[in-house]
Design a protein around this motif. Sequence first.
Motif, mmCIF file in Angstrom:
data_model
loop_
_atom_site.group_PDB
_atom_site.id
_atom_site.type_symbol
_atom_site.label_atom_id
_atom_site.label_comp_id
_atom_site.label_asym_id
_atom_site.label_seq_id
_atom_site.Cartn_x
_atom_site.Cartn_y
_atom_site.Cartn_z
ATOM 1 N N ARG A 175 -17.148 2.090 -12.200
ATOM 2 C CA ARG A 175 -17.199 3.188 -13.173
ATOM 3 C C ARG A 175 -18.589 3.803 -13.283
ATOM 4 O O ARG A 175 -19.598 3.122 -13.223
ATOM 5 N N THR A 176 -18.611 5.097 -13.486
ATOM 6 C CA THR A 176 -19.845 5.840 -13.743
ATOM 7 C C THR A 176 -19.666 6.556 -15.084
ATOM 8 O O THR A 176 -18.574 6.552 -15.647
ATOM 9 N N PRO A 177 -20.698 7.207 -15.588
ATOM 10 C CA PRO A 177 -20.548 7.945 -16.848
ATOM 11 C C PRO A 177 -19.474 9.037 -16.802
ATOM 12 O O PRO A 177 -19.028 9.503 -17.840
ATOM 13 N N LEU A 178 -19.049 9.451 -15.616
ATOM 14 C CA LEU A 178 -18.021 10.490 -15.499
ATOM 15 C C LEU A 178 -16.614 9.957 -15.780
ATOM 16 O O LEU A 178 -15.698 10.731 -15.995
ATOM 17 N N HIS A 179 -16.455 8.654 -15.733
ATOM 18 C CA HIS A 179 -15.128 8.062 -15.904
ATOM 19 C C HIS A 179 -14.831 7.774 -17.369
ATOM 20 O O HIS A 179 -15.724 7.706 -18.204
ATOM 21 N N MET A 180 -13.546 7.572 -17.652
ATOM 22 C CA MET A 180 -13.123 7.255 -19.016
ATOM 23 C C MET A 180 -13.824 5.982 -19.495
ATOM 24 O O MET A 180 -14.206 5.133 -18.697
ATOM 25 N N SER A 204 0.811 -1.213 0.000
ATOM 26 C CA SER A 204 0.000 0.000 0.000
ATOM 27 C C SER A 204 0.847 1.266 0.000
ATOM 28 O O SER A 204 0.403 2.299 -0.473
ATOM 29 N N SER A 205 2.055 1.206 0.525
ATOM 30 C CA SER A 205 2.909 2.394 0.552
ATOM 31 C C SER A 205 3.487 2.720 -0.822
ATOM 32 O O SER A 205 4.112 3.754 -1.001
ATOM 33 N N ALA A 206 3.259 1.858 -1.770
ATOM 34 C CA ALA A 206 3.827 2.066 -3.104
ATOM 35 C C ALA A 206 2.742 2.212 -4.157
ATOM 36 O O ALA A 206 2.880 1.723 -5.264
ATOM 37 N N ASN A 207 1.646 2.900 -3.845
ATOM 38 C CA ASN A 207 0.544 3.043 -4.790
ATOM 39 C C ASN A 207 0.939 3.782 -6.062
ATOM 40 O O ASN A 207 0.415 3.503 -7.128
ATOM 41 N N GLN A 208 1.836 4.746 -5.969
ATOM 42 C CA GLN A 208 2.231 5.509 -7.152
ATOM 43 C C GLN A 208 2.819 4.616 -8.241
ATOM 44 O O GLN A 208 2.409 4.713 -9.396
ATOM 45 N N PRO A 209 3.792 3.756 -7.930
ATOM 46 C CA PRO A 209 4.322 2.882 -8.994
ATOM 47 C C PRO A 209 3.266 1.932 -9.573
ATOM 48 O O PRO A 209 3.232 1.706 -10.781
ATOM 49 N N ALA A 210 2.382 1.413 -8.726
ATOM 50 C CA ALA A 210 1.332 0.511 -9.211
ATOM 51 C C ALA A 210 0.364 1.260 -10.121
ATOM 52 O O ALA A 210 -0.078 0.727 -11.142
ATOM 53 N N ARG A 211 0.036 2.484 -9.757
ATOM 54 C CA ARG A 211 -0.853 3.292 -10.600
ATOM 55 C C ARG A 211 -0.186 3.578 -11.937
ATOM 56 O O ARG A 211 -0.805 3.472 -12.994
ATOM 57 N N LYS A 212 1.095 3.932 -11.905
ATOM 58 C CA LYS A 212 1.838 4.205 -13.140
ATOM 59 C C LYS A 212 1.885 2.960 -14.029
ATOM 60 O O LYS A 212 1.678 3.054 -15.235
ATOM 61 N N ILE A 266 -7.258 -4.286 -10.863
ATOM 62 C CA ILE A 266 -7.594 -2.855 -10.958
ATOM 63 C C ILE A 266 -8.615 -2.622 -12.069
ATOM 64 O O ILE A 266 -9.577 -1.879 -11.900
ATOM 65 N N ALA A 267 -8.426 -3.279 -13.214
ATOM 66 C CA ALA A 267 -9.370 -3.142 -14.321
ATOM 67 C C ALA A 267 -10.755 -3.645 -13.920
ATOM 68 O O ALA A 267 -11.770 -3.036 -14.265
ATOM 69 N N SER A 268 -10.804 -4.727 -13.166
ATOM 70 C CA SER A 268 -12.086 -5.264 -12.698
ATOM 71 C C SER A 268 -12.765 -4.294 -11.744
ATOM 72 O O SER A 268 -13.974 -4.065 -11.822
ATOM 73 N N TYR A 269 -11.982 -3.709 -10.850
ATOM 74 C CA TYR A 269 -12.533 -2.729 -9.914
ATOM 75 C C TYR A 269 -13.041 -1.507 -10.672
ATOM 76 O O TYR A 269 -14.143 -1.022 -10.432
ATOM 77 N N PHE A 270 -12.226 -1.040 -11.593
ATOM 78 C CA PHE A 270 -12.604 0.151 -12.369
ATOM 79 C C PHE A 270 -13.904 -0.104 -13.121
ATOM 80 O O PHE A 270 -14.812 0.731 -13.119
ATOM 81 N N LYS A 271 -14.008 -1.248 -13.747
ATOM 82 C CA LYS A 271 -15.219 -1.557 -14.519
ATOM 83 C C LYS A 271 -16.434 -1.687 -13.599
ATOM 84 O O LYS A 271 -17.532 -1.257 -13.951
ATOM 85 N N THR A 272 -16.237 -2.238 -12.398
ATOM 86 C CA THR A 272 -17.331 -2.397 -11.445
ATOM 87 C C THR A 272 -17.814 -1.051 -10.907
ATOM 88 O O THR A 272 -19.006 -0.814 -10.778
ATOM 89 N N LEU A 317 -10.275 6.855 -8.868
ATOM 90 C CA LEU A 317 -10.856 5.516 -8.849
ATOM 91 C C LEU A 317 -9.763 4.450 -8.884
ATOM 92 O O LEU A 317 -9.868 3.424 -8.206
ATOM 93 N N ILE A 318 -8.708 4.690 -9.644
ATOM 94 C CA ILE A 318 -7.579 3.753 -9.679
ATOM 95 C C ILE A 318 -6.930 3.691 -8.300
ATOM 96 O O ILE A 318 -6.606 2.605 -7.792
ATOM 97 N N ASN A 319 -6.752 4.850 -7.652
ATOM 98 C CA ASN A 319 -6.201 4.880 -6.292
ATOM 99 C C ASN A 319 -7.099 4.128 -5.316
ATOM 100 O O ASN A 319 -6.622 3.435 -4.418
ATOM 101 N N GLU A 320 -8.408 4.272 -5.497
ATOM 102 C CA GLU A 320 -9.369 3.556 -4.655
ATOM 103 C C GLU A 320 -9.192 2.046 -4.832
ATOM 104 O O GLU A 320 -9.192 1.300 -3.853
#
Length: 119
Positions: free
Chosen positions: A80-85, A13-21, A72-78, A42-45
């Motif tokens: 996601r709202t119309p505001l997201h990419m 969890s302390s390395a969220n930036q590299p995982a997000r990148k 992360i892709a599964s979470y994002f898809k679950t 949402l990716i950070n979430e």
Amino acid sequence: MKPTIHNRPNITSSANQPARKEFLDDLPKKIRNTVRGVDLALINEALSVISEGNATINGKAPETRLERYIVIASYFKTARTPLHMFFDGALNVEKKNTVVLKFKDQFHNIQFPENPIEN
């Protein structure tokens, strides 16, 4: 289009930036160019859910870059709202995987491949 995924040791969890990148780097270029602040949140979430132990792949925490991408892709898809990419989630996953993740106090079970080939 299948992203190029490189394996990497487990990210804490302390390395969220590299995982997000990593996740953003693995997105298809067309989608990567549409990422906004609301998407990054949402990716950070998703990364927080992983670090809290509330997202697993095949019964364990994601350990490789590919496994993190799928979760992360599964979470994002679950979530996601119309505001997201516009993002269809993890595509072209050929190996059988089961992702279980917590979103809004409910656990969601996602099976891969999503459209298995019938024999």
